[in-house]
Design an enzyme around this catalytic site. Structure first.
Site, short mmCIF file in Angstrom:
data_model
loop_
_atom_site.label_atom_id
_atom_site.label_comp_id
_atom_site.label_asym_id
_atom_site.label_seq_id
_atom_site.Cartn_x
_atom_site.Cartn_y
_atom_site.Cartn_z
N SER A 21 0.84 -1.20 0.00
CA SER A 21 0.00 0.00 0.00
C SER A 21 0.87 1.25 0.00
O SER A 21 2.10 1.17 0.09
CB SER A 21 -0.92 0.02 1.23
OG SER A 21 -0.14 0.08 2.42
N ILE A 23 3.13 4.44 -0.45
CA ILE A 23 4.29 4.75 -1.29
C ILE A 23 4.85 3.48 -1.92
O ILE A 23 5.27 3.49 -3.09
CB ILE A 23 5.36 5.48 -0.47
CG1 ILE A 23 4.83 6.84 0.00
CG2 ILE A 23 6.64 5.67 -1.27
CD1 ILE A 23 5.72 7.54 1.00
N ASP A 76 7.80 -10.81 6.70
CA ASP A 76 7.79 -10.09 7.97
C ASP A 76 9.21 -9.57 8.18
O ASP A 76 10.13 -10.34 8.48
CB ASP A 76 7.38 -11.02 9.12
CG ASP A 76 7.36 -10.31 10.47
OD1 ASP A 76 7.74 -9.11 10.54
OD2 ASP A 76 6.99 -10.95 11.47
N TYR A 164 10.48 8.66 16.35
CA TYR A 164 10.35 8.57 14.90
C TYR A 164 11.47 9.35 14.21
O TYR A 164 12.14 8.84 13.30
CB TYR A 164 8.99 9.11 14.47
CG TYR A 164 8.75 9.09 12.98
CD1 TYR A 164 8.39 7.90 12.34
CD2 TYR A 164 8.87 10.24 12.21
CE1 TYR A 164 8.16 7.87 10.97
CE2 TYR A 164 8.64 10.22 10.84
CZ TYR A 164 8.28 9.04 10.22
OH TYR A 164 8.06 9.01 8.86
N LYS A 168 14.60 7.90 11.85
CA LYS A 168 14.83 8.33 10.47
C LYS A 168 16.21 8.96 10.30
O LYS A 168 16.87 8.78 9.27
CB LYS A 168 13.73 9.30 10.05
CG LYS A 168 12.35 8.66 9.96
CD LYS A 168 12.33 7.49 8.98
CE LYS A 168 10.92 6.94 8.78
NZ LYS A 168 10.89 5.84 7.80
N VAL A 197 2.77 13.00 3.42
CA VAL A 197 2.20 12.24 2.31
C VAL A 197 0.91 11.60 2.80
O VAL A 197 0.86 11.05 3.91
CB VAL A 197 3.17 11.15 1.83
CG1 VAL A 197 2.63 10.47 0.57
CG2 VAL A 197 4.56 11.73 1.56
N THR A 199 -1.07 8.86 3.35
CA THR A 199 -1.01 7.41 3.42
C THR A 199 -1.67 6.97 4.74
O THR A 199 -1.98 7.81 5.59
CB THR A 199 0.44 6.89 3.41
OG1 THR A 199 1.07 7.24 4.65
CG2 THR A 199 1.23 7.46 2.24
#
Length: 268
Positions: A21, A23, A76, A164, A168, A197, A199
């Site tokens: 799903s 990107i 996974d 997060y 990144k 984005v 999503t």
């Protein structure tokens, strides 16, 4: 240099991890359109099969245009043994695109260790496992391109985005280090850093009209990105158009990091 086929991927094998799903799905579609054979790998096998069918079906609708093929594979990414087994079955690979990720929006003081571990495991540890599995084979063949998805949060933070953002930023440095270590063998590693984005990962923001609008206004283009607007960056970094590009971050953030910081944060 054949500029007419600069972005073509005829005969190339590319795995898109997280391709069920968002990107990942759009990246798979773009790569198939450039004539690659794409392995759509995801834990959600049902949606991965839909992505593969969608990508190939677009080629059927345009018989005058050559396109590639696609197949769905269950994976996974948090299971190292499964990752190694999958990569062994996919070899030889010319490209690897990884779009998996998770976010828990909480201030640092409220973060649970289980939540922290989940974000780091999916956003960073899974990349280590995938790189370790894929890079040696690419190095042996003297070529390969790995594309990971970082975020503008690797460079610009806000309250509630600590783990997060850390994951990144860590991913950017992991990919840069991999670029240095495997560069002499012809393997390239790059990151794409999106802005906001639309999503499933951003559903929490999109559900709040004020938050949604504030994020839109923070970018130079004054809107959110569509998932398909990231696909071109992926196709570029996998293709021969970027053969001298490695260890870099391609920002596709609508000018977010060039503008002012968003003022509406965490409902305040």
């Amino acid at each position: 240099m054949d500029y007419g086929n600069l972005f073509r991927l005829d005969g190339r094998r590319v795995a898109v991890v997280g391709g069920a799903s968002g990107i990942g799905r759009e990246a798979a579609r773009a790569l198939v359109a450039q004539c690659a054979h794409v392995i759509v790998a995801d834990r959600d096998m049902c949606r991965a099969e839909r992505t593969a069918a969608l990508a190939v079906g677009e080629g059927d609708a345009a018989p005058d245009r050559r396109t590639g093929t696609a197949a769905a594979n269950p994976l996974d990414v948090l299971d190292p043994d499964a990752v190694r087994a999958a990569v062994a079955a996919w070899e030889p690979l010319d490209g690897l695109v990884v779009t998996v990720g998770a976010n828990v929006r909480k201030r640092i003081a409220d973060y649970g260790l289980d939540e922290f571990d989940r974000v780091i495991a999916l956003n960073l540890r899974s990349y280590l496992t995938l790189i370790q599995a894929v890079a040696p084979g690419m190095a042996e063949r003297g070529r390969g391109s790995v594309v990971g998805f970082a975020s503008m949060r690797a460079f610009q933070v806000e309250p509630g985005q600590g783990p997060y953002a850390a994951s990144k930023a860590g991913l950017v440095q992991l990919l840069r280090t991999a670029a240095a270590e495997w560069g002499p063998q012809g393997v390239r590693f790059n990151a794409v850093a999106p802005g906001v984005v639309r999503t499933p990962l951003t559903d929490q923001i999109a559900a709040d009209p004020a938050w949604f609008d504030a994020y839109a206004q923070a970018s130079a283009l004054k809107r959110w990105a569509r998932a398909d607007e990231l696909a071109g960056a992926v196709a570029y970094l996998v293709s021969d158009a970027s053969t001298f590009v490695t260890g870099t971050v391609l920002s596709v953030d609508g000018g977010w990091t060039a503008g002012p910081t968003v003022k509406y944060v965490m409902g305040q």
